[in-house]
Motif scaffolding. Structure first.
Motif, PDB file in Angstrom:
ATOM      1  N   VAL A   1      35.026  44.215  50.323  1.00  0.00           N
ATOM      2  CA  VAL A   1      35.782  45.407  50.473  1.00  0.00           C
ATOM      3  C   VAL A   1      37.104  45.071  50.223  1.00  0.00           C
ATOM      4  CG1 VAL A   1      36.566  47.366  51.587  1.00  0.00           C
ATOM      5  CG2 VAL A   1      34.066  46.517  51.913  1.00  0.00           C
ATOM      6  N   SER A   2      37.736  45.472  48.852  1.00  0.00           N
ATOM      7  CA  SER A   2      39.219  45.221  48.677  1.00  0.00           C
ATOM      8  C   SER A   2      40.169  46.498  48.900  1.00  0.00           C
ATOM      9  CB  SER A   2      39.161  44.544  47.328  1.00  0.00           C
ATOM     10  OG  SER A   2      40.523  44.583  46.637  1.00  0.00           O
ATOM     11  N   VAL A   3      41.230  46.356  49.534  1.00  0.00           N
ATOM     12  CA  VAL A   3      42.044  47.284  49.820  1.00  0.00           C
ATOM     13  C   VAL A   3      43.318  46.894  49.313  1.00  0.00           C
ATOM     14  CG1 VAL A   3      43.060  48.702  51.723  1.00  0.00           C
ATOM     15  CG2 VAL A   3      40.917  47.896  52.171  1.00  0.00           C
ATOM     16  N   ASN A   4      43.926  47.950  48.485  1.00  0.00           N
ATOM     17  CA  ASN A   4      45.361  47.870  47.822  1.00  0.00           C
ATOM     18  C   ASN A   4      46.246  48.728  48.657  1.00  0.00           C
ATOM     19  OD1 ASN A   4      43.394  47.150  45.389  1.00  0.00           O
ATOM     20  ND2 ASN A   4      45.428  46.277  44.914  1.00  0.00           N
ATOM     21  N   LEU A   5      47.387  48.404  48.812  1.00  0.00           N
ATOM     22  CA  LEU A   5      48.428  48.986  49.660  1.00  0.00           C
ATOM     23  C   LEU A   5      49.490  49.341  48.707  1.00  0.00           C
ATOM     24  CD1 LEU A   5      47.000  46.870  51.931  1.00  0.00           C
ATOM     25  CD2 LEU A   5      48.362  48.096  53.463  1.00  0.00           C
ATOM     26  N   VAL A   6      50.375  50.415  49.132  1.00  0.00           N
ATOM     27  CA  VAL A   6      51.572  50.626  48.348  1.00  0.00           C
ATOM     28  C   VAL A   6      52.250  49.508  48.409  1.00  0.00           C
ATOM     29  CG1 VAL A   6      51.275  53.252  48.638  1.00  0.00           C
ATOM     30  CG2 VAL A   6      52.488  51.996  50.367  1.00  0.00           C
ATOM     31  N   PRO A   7      53.293  49.441  47.489  1.00  0.00           N
ATOM     32  CA  PRO A   7      54.375  48.556  47.266  1.00  0.00           C
ATOM     33  C   PRO A   7      55.191  48.266  48.686  1.00  0.00           C
ATOM     34  CG  PRO A   7      54.416  49.566  45.028  1.00  0.00           C
ATOM     35  CD  PRO A   7      53.460  50.211  45.973  1.00  0.00           C
ATOM     36  N   GLU A   8      55.660  47.210  48.964  1.00  0.00           N
ATOM     37  CA  GLU A   8      56.108  46.794  50.443  1.00  0.00           C
ATOM     38  C   GLU A   8      57.546  47.988  50.360  1.00  0.00           C
ATOM     39  OE1 GLU A   8      57.696  43.537  53.565  1.00  0.00           O
ATOM     40  OE2 GLU A   8      57.105  43.078  51.423  1.00  0.00           O
ATOM     41  N   GLY A   9      58.055  48.122  49.406  1.00  0.00           N
ATOM     42  CA  GLY A   9      59.409  48.842  49.235  1.00  0.00           C
ATOM     43  C   GLY A   9      59.269  50.167  49.799  1.00  0.00           C
TER      44      GLY A   9
ATOM     45  N   TYR B   1      51.429  47.986  35.895  1.00  0.00           N
ATOM     46  CA  TYR B   1      50.064  48.209  36.189  1.00  0.00           C
ATOM     47  C   TYR B   1      49.991  48.666  37.818  1.00  0.00           C
ATOM     48  CZ  TYR B   1      48.866  45.929  31.988  1.00  0.00           C
ATOM     49  OH  TYR B   1      48.989  45.448  30.818  1.00  0.00           O
ATOM     50  N   ALA B   2      50.976  49.163  38.299  1.00  0.00           N
ATOM     51  CA  ALA B   2      51.254  49.650  39.700  1.00  0.00           C
ATOM     52  C   ALA B   2      50.451  48.609  40.874  1.00  0.00           C
ATOM     53  CB  ALA B   2      50.566  51.065  39.852  1.00  0.00           C
ATOM     54  N   LEU B   3      50.706  47.484  40.598  1.00  0.00           N
ATOM     55  CA  LEU B   3      49.862  46.583  41.536  1.00  0.00           C
ATOM     56  C   LEU B   3      50.791  46.442  43.103  1.00  0.00           C
ATOM     57  CD1 LEU B   3      49.423  43.538  38.949  1.00  0.00           C
ATOM     58  CD2 LEU B   3      47.791  45.534  39.433  1.00  0.00           C
ATOM     59  N   SER B   4      49.887  45.915  44.005  1.00  0.00           N
ATOM     60  CA  SER B   4      50.782  45.835  45.267  1.00  0.00           C
ATOM     61  C   SER B   4      49.832  44.937  46.090  1.00  0.00           C
ATOM     62  CB  SER B   4      50.285  47.270  45.791  1.00  0.00           C
ATOM     63  OG  SER B   4      48.937  47.679  45.843  1.00  0.00           O
ATOM     64  N   GLU B   5      50.455  44.935  47.219  1.00  0.00           N
ATOM     65  CA  GLU B   5      49.851  43.903  48.119  1.00  0.00           C
ATOM     66  C   GLU B   5      48.115  44.317  48.527  1.00  0.00           C
ATOM     67  OE1 GLU B   5      52.359  45.278  48.682  1.00  0.00           O
ATOM     68  OE2 GLU B   5      54.168  43.866  48.913  1.00  0.00           O
ATOM     69  N   THR B   6      47.383  43.080  48.927  1.00  0.00           N
ATOM     70  CA  THR B   6      45.995  43.464  49.270  1.00  0.00           C
ATOM     71  C   THR B   6      45.426  43.172  50.373  1.00  0.00           C
ATOM     72  OG1 THR B   6      45.365  41.367  48.055  1.00  0.00           O
ATOM     73  CG2 THR B   6      45.555  43.348  46.638  1.00  0.00           C
ATOM     74  N   VAL B   7      44.530  43.710  50.935  1.00  0.00           N
ATOM     75  CA  VAL B   7      43.539  43.048  52.171  1.00  0.00           C
ATOM     76  C   VAL B   7      42.126  43.065  51.581  1.00  0.00           C
ATOM     77  CG1 VAL B   7      42.869  43.571  54.361  1.00  0.00           C
ATOM     78  CG2 VAL B   7      45.177  44.045  53.802  1.00  0.00           C
ATOM     79  N   LEU B   8      41.407  41.900  51.775  1.00  0.00           N
ATOM     80  CA  LEU B   8      40.014  41.725  51.385  1.00  0.00           C
ATOM     81  C   LEU B   8      39.191  41.298  52.683  1.00  0.00           C
ATOM     82  CD1 LEU B   8      38.106  41.342  49.074  1.00  0.00           C
ATOM     83  CD2 LEU B   8      38.603  39.126  48.805  1.00  0.00           C
ATOM     84  N   PHE B   9      38.316  42.115  52.998  1.00  0.00           N
ATOM     85  CA  PHE B   9      37.104  42.088  53.657  1.00  0.00           C
ATOM     86  C   PHE B   9      36.114  41.325  53.101  1.00  0.00           C
ATOM     87  CE2 PHE B   9      39.913  45.547  55.354  1.00  0.00           C
ATOM     88  CZ  PHE B   9      40.232  44.759  56.729  1.00  0.00           C
ATOM     89  N   ALA B  10      35.308  40.730  53.707  1.00  0.00           N
ATOM     90  CA  ALA B  10      34.045  40.131  53.334  1.00  0.00           C
ATOM     91  C   ALA B  10      32.890  40.297  54.407  1.00  0.00           C
ATOM     92  CB  ALA B  10      34.008  38.637  52.704  1.00  0.00           C
ATOM     93  N   PHE B  11      31.719  40.827  54.079  1.00  0.00           N
ATOM     94  CA  PHE B  11      30.555  40.664  55.043  1.00  0.00           C
ATOM     95  C   PHE B  11      29.761  39.436  54.475  1.00  0.00           C
ATOM     96  CE2 PHE B  11      30.350  45.470  56.092  1.00  0.00           C
ATOM     97  CZ  PHE B  11      31.698  45.444  56.603  1.00  0.00           C
ATOM     98  N   VAL B  12      29.529  38.465  55.321  1.00  0.00           N
ATOM     99  CA  VAL B  12      28.789  37.203  55.070  1.00  0.00           C
ATOM    100  C   VAL B  12      27.540  37.184  55.840  1.00  0.00           C
ATOM    101  CG1 VAL B  12      28.854  35.071  54.614  1.00  0.00           C
ATOM    102  CG2 VAL B  12      30.853  36.421  54.089  1.00  0.00           C
ATOM    103  N   GLY B  13      26.336  37.078  55.320  1.00  0.00           N
ATOM    104  CA  GLY B  13      25.258  36.804  55.914  1.00  0.00           C
ATOM    105  C   GLY B  13      24.368  35.372  55.502  1.00  0.00           C
ATOM    106  N   ASP B  14      23.385  35.019  56.277  1.00  0.00           N
ATOM    107  CA  ASP B  14      22.499  34.021  55.897  1.00  0.00           C
ATOM    108  C   ASP B  14      21.077  34.662  54.913  1.00  0.00           C
ATOM    109  OD1 ASP B  14      24.293  32.380  57.115  1.00  0.00           O
ATOM    110  OD2 ASP B  14      23.204  32.582  59.099  1.00  0.00           O
ATOM    111  N   THR B  15      21.320  35.905  54.728  1.00  0.00           N
ATOM    112  CA  THR B  15      20.071  36.517  54.001  1.00  0.00           C
ATOM    113  C   THR B  15      20.669  37.590  53.248  1.00  0.00           C
ATOM    114  OG1 THR B  15      19.525  37.979  55.723  1.00  0.00           O
ATOM    115  CG2 THR B  15      18.278  35.925  55.874  1.00  0.00           C
TER     116      THR B  15
END
Length: 768
Positions: free
Chosen positions: A176-184, A75-89
């Protein structure tokens, strides 16, 4: 004041006497050889590096990880970076959504970014006349109105594809989810990507001060692995060195002995790092503390030689004669103890996890270098360094003799240890395996605190995945297959700890709802394969570059991936969920039954696999070390007696750990094998001296009193030093090192008590 000398004993062996005299006679040459040995070893330090790839924990034959890798290939999976915006409202307001849109665009600029997902670019579908319109949920440009913001919130919150993944209920968190190309195929290191992601996080935190921005993902976790190794090397190893050095100064009472011991242990520690470089071993937290382990273990041999030397000096011998006697007296014992300790660590090569095997290899090599330095360099330093002595902090010889008499004649000791044994056995039943890469880090790591915040506010971090094959249906768009997938997804959403399930059936149902081709209400799987495939084809043709379906479908559209996100779970819970899901498939949907895979699944099962593998390591250590003990003592019965204080400390340690901590991880599984070779040290010294005195004709009690007077202080000082060194490891921010250090320190304390109290009682009981 000159202490009265004990009655002379025959030489332990002509070879040791001749070798001791040779080493002292040519001590400068021996010192030079020791220095060259360290120099050659230490040159490897120039080749030492760190790795940010947590895949190194898995061996090439690890079936669970191989399954995870195969899934990535399909499935052409790769490493990820996940950002989250969190608030109280509620964050679904025009300013925040416009910021999310801009952030999503900037996230594409991360090096090697392959795909970026958020509700901003979520491809929402709707019908307009005879057409299906697919467009980003948030318009790509222009200001948003309050009405548009509410529409975006309503659509996102009611989407099974977004809720609890990229938006939380009530819109208090956005992802916000970011997928990156495989490390190789990467153009920059993952550590550099993590650094840039952190910079992006900090920049947007300043731009949106009313929110809390967190970042996690596999790339951030890998970078944390490297940071943990560097931190432990930079902080714990020097702290352990300082701790052991201070203890040596307090316990030895001699400047030359203290400095000699310090230099020998330092040489062994540096050689250990050097061997890592020569062998091409990239350091991670598990291997980064190897120099600390060598440092404290080598110090034990030095203590016996130095205290034997100071005792001879106190009896009135000159430095040369005292040095010869100290080396001759301890040469056989320290050779055996270093050999048994090295064997214990070498047997970590039975481990299923390469870093633990690598740690065993470089520690054993470091111990061998430390032993050689103890024999070659330490006598020269005792002879040449200034002979400054001061009052040490340790039990007096008279107190040690009284302890020997108490242990030998107090009949309740066996009863106390028997009760402790029963309590420990019950404690073993309380132990629970818990391995989660996230939980390995404590709150001193931003990766851990950010990940915890994301789990609490937005979604789960741990994922379990299933690759479902359409089999006889021949296509993932066959109605029968899609209905099976949908039933499985529905069941999983009802399970504890499950926060999100992503499946192809959700997308197909949404598209059919848009086209009106589903069942009653137009929100179902179409009754024909052609209709489902047609809907997907129209959808895929409308997708922008980088947002295709390859992460959910294989190329020939015969397999689909189902992703399950779990919230706040430990390693055992991950394995339990995977096993339960597999069992449900076999029982209810055998046509699509498959294996649950995932990094967390593989890591959690690794501990269990490693625990089984280390049983063989432990048996190997037991056989080899027991054989060495029998050969060294030249007495079968005494050799068998020695097993009692060597086997029991690990049982006691794990039993008490089960009662008071309860959880073990990958680092814990190697402690039994690792410590068996360590705890033998004190037993060897005690029984070697005891046997010599018994063969000299002394009665049991007198032989034991003299033994405690001779080696008791060294046993206690060395054990305290080893305990302190491994206790320093508990200050690591990495749970593997915490558990390894804590359990080992506990076993060392219990081994000391067993040697000083139980061993004499067993000698009396067995009439030795």
């Amino acid at each position: 004041m000159v202490q009265p000398a004990m009655p002379p004993l025959p030489d332990s062996g002509a070879w040791s006497d001749r070798l001791a005299r040779l080493l002292v006679r040519h001590h400068l040459l021996a010192l030079l050889l020791g220095g060259l040995l360290v120099l050659v070893s230490v040159l490897g330090v120039l080749r030492v590096g760190y790795t940010a790839d947590n895949r190194v924990y898995f061996g090439e034959r690890n079936a669970d990880y191989q399954a995870f890798e195969r899934l990535g290939d399909i499935y052409a999976l790769s490493e990820t970076v996940l950002f989250a915006f969190v608030g109280d409202t509620d964050l679904c307001t025009p300013p925040v959504l416009e910021g999310l849109r801009d952030f999503t665009a900037e996230a594409w600029l991360l090096p090697d970014a392959l795909r970026v997902d958020s509700i901003a670019n979520f491809q929402h579908s709707e019908s307009r006349g005879d057409e299906i319109i697919v467009e980003s949920l948030i318009p790509e440009d222009g200001a948003l109105s309050a009405a548009q913001a509410q529409r975006i919130k309503r659509i996102a919150e009611t989407s099974d594809e977004l809720l609890n993944r990229l938006i939380s209920p009530g819109c208090r968190a956005l992802g916000v989810s970011v997928n990156l190309v495989p490390e190789g195929n990467a153009t920059v290191s993952r550590t550099e990507v993590a650094r840039i992601a952190r910079s992006l996080q900090a920049e947007w935190q300043d731009r949106l001060p009313g929110l809390r921005i967190h970042v996690s993902g596999t790339v951030i976790g890998d970078a944390a692995i490297s940071a943990a190794a560097e931190r432990d090397t930079r902080l714990l190893v020097p702290a352990g060195f300082a701790c052991v050095s201070v203890l040596m100064a307090l316990g030895l009472g001699t400047f030359s002995g203290w400095l000699g011991t310090t230099l020998v242990t330092l040489g062994g520690a540096l050689a250990t790092l050097g061997f890592a470089g020569w062998l091409g071993i990239a350091l991670i937290p598990a291997t980064a503390v190897s120099p600390l382990a060598v440092m404290v273990l080598v110090s034990a041999s030095c203590v016996h030689v130095v205290l034997g030397w100071t005792r001879r000096i106190a009896e009135g011998q000159d430095r040369t004669a005292a040095t010869v006697a100290a080396v001759e007296e301890n040469l056989s014992a320290i050779t055996v103890t270093n050999l048994t300790t090295a064997i214990g660590f070498l047997c970590l090569n039975f481990s299923e996890s390469p870093p633990l095997a690598q740690m065993g290899t470089i520690v054993s090599l470091g111990i061998v270098v430390g032993w050689l330095l103890t024999v070659l360099a330490l006598p020269a330093m005792l002879l040449r360094l200034p002979d400054l002595r001061f009052r040490p902090l340790r039990l007096s010889p008279a107190a040690l003799e009284r302890l020997a008499g108490f242990a030998l004649n107090q009949r309740g000791i066996l009863t106390v240890f028997a009760l402790l044994f029963l309590v420990s056995l019950a404690g073993l039943a309380q132990i629970r395996f818990n391995d989660s890469p996230l939980k390995y880090f404590d709150e001193s790591f931003a990766f851990r605190t950010d990940s915890d915040a994301i789990e609490a506010a937005l979604t789960g971090i741990e994922s379990v995945q299933f690759s479902l094959d359409s089999g006889a249906e021949g296509s993932v768009f066959a109605p029968a297959f899609l209905n099976r997938v949908d039933r499985f997804a529905t069941w999983m959403r009802q399970q504890d700890d499950v926060v999100f399930v992503g499946s192809l059936s959700d997308i197909v149902k949404r598209l059919n709802h848009t086209l009106g081709d589903g069942g009653p209400g137009g929100h179902d799987i179409a009754p024909t394969q052609a209709a489902n495939a047609q809907a997907m084809m129209l959808y895929e043709l409308s997708l922008p570059a980088g947002l295709d379906m390859n992460q959910m479908l294989n190329i020939d559209r015969t397999q689909t991936r189902v992703v399950v996100l779990l919230r706040d779970v430990d390693g055992q819970a991950i394995v339990d969920f995977a096993d339960t899901a597999e069992a449900w498939l076999r029982a209810n949907e055998p046509a699509i039954a498959t294996q649950a895979v995932g990094f967390g699944v593989a890591f959690s099962k690794l501990t269990q696999r490693n625990n089984r593998a280390m049983v063989y390591g432990m048996l190997t250590v037991l056989v080899l070390v027991s054989g060495l003990m029998i050969l060294t003592l030249r007495d079968l019965r005494l050799g068998l007696v020695s097993l009692v204080p060597n086997v029991l400390p690990a049982i006691f340690g794990f039993g008490l750990w089960g009662w008071f901590v309860g959880e073990v991880n990958l680092g814990s599984t190697v402690v039994t094998t690792m410590t068996f070779g360590i705890v033998v040290d004190d037993t060897v010294h005690i029984l070697t001296h005891y046997r010599r005195r018994r063969r000299h004709g002394l009665e049991r009690e007198e032989a034991l009193r003299q033994t405690f007077r001779t080696v008791g202080a060294a046993v206690m000082v060395s054990s305290v030093a080893i305990f302190s060194g491994f206790a320093v490891m508990t200050q690591s921010g990495f749970a593997l090192n915490q558990h390894m250090g804590g359990l080992t320190a506990l076993v060392i304390v219990l081994a000391l008590l067993t040697d000083l109290l139980l061993l004499p009682a067993v000698l009396r009981r067995t009439n030795q």
